[in-house]
Design a protein around this motif. Structure first.
Motif, PDB file in Angstrom:
ATOM      1  N   UNK A   1       7.003  14.167 -16.850  1.00 48.82           N
ATOM      2  CA  UNK A   1       8.432  14.114 -16.571  1.00 48.82           C
ATOM      3  C   UNK A   1       8.792  12.688 -16.176  1.00 48.82           C
ATOM      4  N   UNK A   2      10.074  12.392 -16.177  1.00 50.26           N
ATOM      5  CA  UNK A   2      10.512  11.057 -15.763  1.00 50.26           C
ATOM      6  C   UNK A   2      10.289  10.879 -14.269  1.00 50.26           C
ATOM      7  N   UNK A   3      10.007   9.664 -13.862  1.00 47.10           N
ATOM      8  CA  UNK A   3       9.819   9.392 -12.436  1.00 47.10           C
ATOM      9  C   UNK A   3      11.112   9.671 -11.681  1.00 47.10           C
ATOM     10  N   UNK A   4      11.033  10.361 -10.542  1.00 47.35           N
ATOM     11  CA  UNK A   4      12.237  10.669  -9.749  1.00 47.35           C
ATOM     12  C   UNK A   4      12.968   9.397  -9.318  1.00 47.35           C
TER      13      UNK A   4
ATOM     14  N   UNK B   1       4.157   6.701  -2.200  1.00 43.85           N
ATOM     15  CA  UNK B   1       5.517   6.950  -1.730  1.00 43.85           C
ATOM     16  C   UNK B   1       6.292   7.835  -2.700  1.00 43.85           C
ATOM     17  N   UNK B   2       6.049   7.649  -3.997  1.00 45.54           N
ATOM     18  CA  UNK B   2       6.752   8.443  -5.004  1.00 45.54           C
ATOM     19  C   UNK B   2       6.307   9.900  -4.990  1.00 45.54           C
TER      20      UNK B   2
ATOM     21  N   UNK C   1       6.794  13.586  -1.784  1.00 42.56           N
ATOM     22  CA  UNK C   1       7.693  14.736  -1.643  1.00 42.56           C
ATOM     23  C   UNK C   1       8.353  15.159  -2.953  1.00 42.56           C
ATOM     24  N   UNK C   2       7.770  14.778  -4.080  1.00 43.68           N
ATOM     25  CA  UNK C   2       8.441  15.030  -5.358  1.00 43.68           C
ATOM     26  C   UNK C   2       7.695  15.954  -6.309  1.00 43.68           C
ATOM     27  N   UNK C   3       6.596  16.568  -5.876  1.00 44.18           N
ATOM     28  CA  UNK C   3       5.824  17.499  -6.711  1.00 44.18           C
ATOM     29  C   UNK C   3       5.365  16.865  -8.017  1.00 44.18           C
ATOM     30  N   UNK C   4       4.995  15.593  -7.939  1.00 48.49           N
ATOM     31  CA  UNK C   4       4.480  14.892  -9.113  1.00 48.49           C
ATOM     32  C   UNK C   4       3.227  14.116  -8.727  1.00 48.49           C
ATOM     33  N   UNK C   5       2.493  13.692  -9.747  1.00 51.43           N
ATOM     34  CA  UNK C   5       1.333  12.826  -9.576  1.00 51.43           C
ATOM     35  C   UNK C   5       1.468  11.686 -10.578  1.00 51.43           C
TER      36      UNK C   5
END
Length: 211
Positions: free
Chosen positions: A208-211, A148-149, A152-156
Protein backbone atom coordinates in the motif's frame (compact mmCIF):
# COMPACT_ATOMS: atom_id res chain seq x y z
CA UNK A 1 28.28 10.87 35.43
CA UNK A 2 27.20 13.58 33.04
CA UNK A 3 29.65 15.87 31.30
CA UNK A 4 29.61 19.51 32.31
CA UNK A 5 29.22 20.70 28.75
CA UNK A 6 27.56 24.02 27.83
CA UNK A 7 24.02 22.65 27.55
CA UNK A 8 21.57 21.00 29.89
CA UNK A 9 20.54 17.38 29.58
CA UNK A 10 18.71 15.14 32.00
CA UNK A 11 20.39 11.79 32.68
CA UNK A 12 16.91 10.24 32.59
CA UNK A 13 15.45 9.73 29.13
CA UNK A 14 12.38 11.91 28.64
CA UNK A 15 9.34 10.70 26.63
CA UNK A 16 11.05 11.68 23.36
CA UNK A 17 12.86 9.33 21.05
CA UNK A 18 16.59 9.52 21.42
CA UNK A 19 19.50 8.07 19.53
CA UNK A 20 22.53 7.19 21.64
CA UNK A 21 25.89 6.75 19.91
CA UNK A 22 28.29 4.58 21.88
CA UNK A 23 31.82 5.27 20.66
CA UNK A 24 35.03 3.46 21.67
CA UNK A 25 36.99 6.57 22.56
CA UNK A 26 37.77 10.25 22.10
CA UNK A 27 40.61 11.36 19.82
CA UNK A 28 40.22 8.32 17.57
CA UNK A 29 39.85 8.64 13.79
CA UNK A 30 36.65 6.73 13.02
CA UNK A 31 34.76 8.19 15.99
CA UNK A 32 35.82 11.69 14.99
CA UNK A 33 34.26 11.30 11.55
CA UNK A 34 31.09 9.78 13.05
CA UNK A 35 30.45 12.45 15.66
CA UNK A 36 31.20 15.09 13.03
CA UNK A 37 28.61 13.56 10.72
CA UNK A 38 26.11 13.50 13.59
CA UNK A 39 26.76 17.20 14.16
CA UNK A 40 26.38 18.04 10.47
CA UNK A 41 23.10 16.14 10.23
CA UNK A 42 21.66 17.06 13.61
CA UNK A 43 18.84 19.05 12.00
CA UNK A 44 17.65 15.93 10.16
CA UNK A 45 17.17 14.20 13.51
CA UNK A 46 15.60 17.27 15.11
CA UNK A 47 12.90 17.52 12.45
CA UNK A 48 12.08 13.87 13.19
CA UNK A 49 11.55 14.68 16.86
CA UNK A 50 14.68 12.82 17.89
CA UNK A 51 17.48 13.94 20.19
CA UNK A 52 21.08 12.78 19.93
CA UNK A 53 23.66 12.02 22.58
CA UNK A 54 27.04 10.33 22.67
CA UNK A 55 28.56 7.98 25.23
CA UNK A 56 32.09 6.80 25.98
CA UNK A 57 34.41 6.01 28.87
CA UNK A 58 36.13 9.40 28.72
CA UNK A 59 35.84 12.31 31.12
CA UNK A 60 34.46 15.78 30.47
CA UNK A 61 37.87 17.40 29.86
CA UNK A 62 38.59 14.80 27.21
CA UNK A 63 35.22 15.38 25.54
CA UNK A 64 35.67 19.14 25.53
CA UNK A 65 39.09 18.91 23.91
CA UNK A 66 37.94 16.34 21.38
CA UNK A 67 34.92 18.40 20.36
CA UNK A 68 37.32 21.10 19.14
CA UNK A 69 38.97 18.54 16.85
CA UNK A 70 35.62 17.25 15.57
CA UNK A 71 34.43 20.74 14.70
CA UNK A 72 37.73 21.72 13.07
CA UNK A 73 37.90 18.60 10.91
CA UNK A 74 34.24 18.27 9.88
CA UNK A 75 32.91 21.85 10.14
CA UNK A 76 30.03 20.51 12.21
CA UNK A 77 29.03 22.18 15.48
CA UNK A 78 28.54 19.61 18.24
CA UNK A 79 25.44 20.77 20.13
CA UNK A 80 24.31 17.43 21.52
CA UNK A 81 25.55 16.09 24.87
CA UNK A 82 28.22 13.46 25.41
CA UNK A 83 27.93 11.19 28.44
CA UNK A 84 31.07 10.63 30.50
CA UNK A 85 31.74 7.28 32.14
CA UNK A 86 35.47 7.23 32.99
CA UNK A 87 34.98 4.67 35.77
CA UNK A 88 32.97 2.45 33.40
CA UNK A 89 30.18 2.03 35.95
CA UNK A 90 27.34 2.68 33.50
CA UNK A 91 29.06 0.82 30.66
CA UNK A 92 29.47 -2.28 32.84
CA UNK A 93 25.80 -2.18 33.89
CA UNK A 94 24.72 -1.79 30.27
CA UNK A 95 27.00 -4.60 29.11
CA UNK A 96 28.59 -2.48 26.39
CA UNK A 97 32.30 -2.98 27.14
CA UNK A 98 34.42 -4.71 24.52
CA UNK A 99 36.99 -6.86 26.31
CA UNK A 100 38.86 -7.30 23.03
CA UNK A 101 39.27 -3.55 22.57
CA UNK A 102 41.32 -1.81 25.26
CA UNK A 103 42.93 1.56 25.85
CA UNK A 104 46.57 2.29 26.67
CA UNK A 105 45.91 1.42 30.32
CA UNK A 106 44.50 -1.97 29.38
CA UNK A 107 40.92 -0.98 30.21
CA UNK A 108 38.09 -2.10 27.90
CA UNK A 109 36.44 0.45 25.63
CA UNK A 110 32.77 0.76 24.75
CA UNK A 111 31.46 -0.98 21.65
CA UNK A 112 30.56 1.02 18.55
CA UNK A 113 26.77 0.80 18.86
CA UNK A 114 23.66 2.81 18.07
CA UNK A 115 20.59 2.66 20.30
CA UNK A 116 17.24 4.10 19.26
CA UNK A 117 15.10 4.68 22.35
CA UNK A 118 11.30 4.69 22.21
CA UNK A 119 9.13 7.14 24.19
CA UNK A 120 8.46 4.40 26.78
CA UNK A 121 12.25 4.21 27.36
CA UNK A 122 12.61 0.77 25.80
CA UNK A 123 15.05 0.01 23.00
CA UNK A 124 13.49 0.03 19.55
CA UNK A 125 16.68 -0.87 17.74
CA UNK A 126 20.33 -1.61 18.43
CA UNK A 127 23.07 -1.78 15.80
CA UNK A 128 26.63 -2.78 16.71
CA UNK A 129 29.62 -2.31 14.43
CA UNK A 130 33.21 -3.53 14.65
CA UNK A 131 35.63 -0.88 15.84
CA UNK A 132 37.14 -0.68 12.35
CA UNK A 133 33.85 0.18 10.62
CA UNK A 134 32.19 3.58 10.77
CA UNK A 135 28.42 3.84 10.98
CA UNK A 136 26.20 4.62 7.98
CA UNK A 137 24.06 7.63 8.87
CA UNK A 138 21.84 7.22 5.82
CA UNK A 139 20.85 3.81 7.20
CA UNK A 140 20.32 5.16 10.72
CA UNK A 141 17.96 7.82 9.36
CA UNK A 142 16.22 5.27 7.11
CA UNK A 143 15.60 3.00 10.10
CA UNK A 144 14.35 5.92 12.17
CA UNK A 145 11.90 6.86 9.41
CA UNK A 146 10.69 3.26 9.27
CA UNK A 147 10.21 3.02 13.04
CA UNK A 148 8.23 6.23 13.17
CA UNK A 149 6.11 5.36 10.14
CA UNK A 150 5.24 1.84 11.26
CA UNK A 151 4.60 2.58 14.94
CA UNK A 152 0.86 3.23 14.58
CA UNK A 153 -0.06 2.58 10.95
CA UNK A 154 -0.37 -1.24 10.67
CA UNK A 155 2.35 -1.36 8.03
CA UNK A 156 5.91 -2.61 7.69
CA UNK A 157 8.73 -1.48 5.40
CA UNK A 158 10.25 -3.86 2.83
CA UNK A 159 13.87 -4.40 1.91
CA UNK A 160 15.80 -1.25 0.94
CA UNK A 161 12.73 0.90 1.64
CA UNK A 162 13.14 4.66 1.54
CA UNK A 163 10.81 7.41 2.70
CA UNK A 164 7.93 7.93 0.27
CA UNK A 165 8.03 4.44 -1.21
CA UNK A 166 5.26 1.84 -0.87
CA UNK A 167 5.01 -0.15 2.33
CA UNK A 168 3.73 -3.60 3.26
CA UNK A 169 0.39 -4.24 4.94
CA UNK A 170 1.04 -5.82 8.34
CA UNK A 171 0.80 -9.60 8.13
CA UNK A 172 -1.57 -10.00 11.12
CA UNK A 173 -4.29 -8.01 9.30
CA UNK A 174 -6.85 -10.13 7.46
CA UNK A 175 -7.91 -9.00 4.00
CA UNK A 176 -11.20 -7.86 5.53
CA UNK A 177 -9.32 -5.77 8.09
CA UNK A 178 -7.10 -4.38 5.33
CA UNK A 179 -10.21 -3.49 3.30
CA UNK A 180 -11.54 -1.56 6.26
CA UNK A 181 -8.28 0.21 7.05
CA UNK A 182 -6.96 0.96 3.56
CA UNK A 183 -10.06 0.54 1.36
CA UNK A 184 -10.64 -2.36 -1.04
CA UNK A 185 -8.67 -0.57 -3.72
CA UNK A 186 -6.17 0.88 -1.27
CA UNK A 187 -3.69 -1.97 -1.41
CA UNK A 188 -2.48 -4.55 -3.91
CA UNK A 189 -1.98 -8.26 -3.43
CA UNK A 190 1.13 -9.91 -4.82
CA UNK A 191 0.21 -13.32 -6.19
CA UNK A 192 2.55 -16.11 -5.04
CA UNK A 193 2.54 -19.82 -6.01
CA UNK A 194 1.95 -21.06 -2.46
CA UNK A 195 -1.42 -19.29 -2.31
CA UNK A 196 -2.72 -20.29 -5.74
CA UNK A 197 -6.22 -21.80 -5.61
CA UNK A 198 -6.55 -21.41 -1.85
CA UNK A 199 -9.33 -19.65 0.02
CA UNK A 200 -7.53 -17.31 2.40
CA UNK A 201 -8.57 -14.80 5.00
CA UNK A 202 -5.38 -12.91 4.17
CA UNK A 203 -2.63 -12.87 1.58
CA UNK A 204 0.79 -12.53 3.10
CA UNK A 205 2.35 -10.05 0.66
CA UNK A 206 0.31 -6.88 0.20
CA UNK A 207 1.55 -3.39 -0.66
CA UNK A 208 0.00 0.00 0.00
CA UNK A 209 1.08 3.62 -0.27
CA UNK A 210 2.99 5.02 2.67
CA UNK A 211 0.63 6.82 5.10
Amino acid sequence: SLCSLPYSFSPTFTPIKRIVFMHPGDFTPVCTTELGEAALRAEEFTKRGTKLCGFSCNDSDSHKGWIKDIEAVTNGEVKFPLFCDPNRDAAAKLGILDENLKDAKGLPLTVRSVYIIKPDKTIALMMTYPASTGRNFDEIIRVLDSLQLTANNSVATPVNWKQGEDVIVNFPLSNADADEKFGKDGYRIVEVPSEAGKVLDKNYLRYTSAP
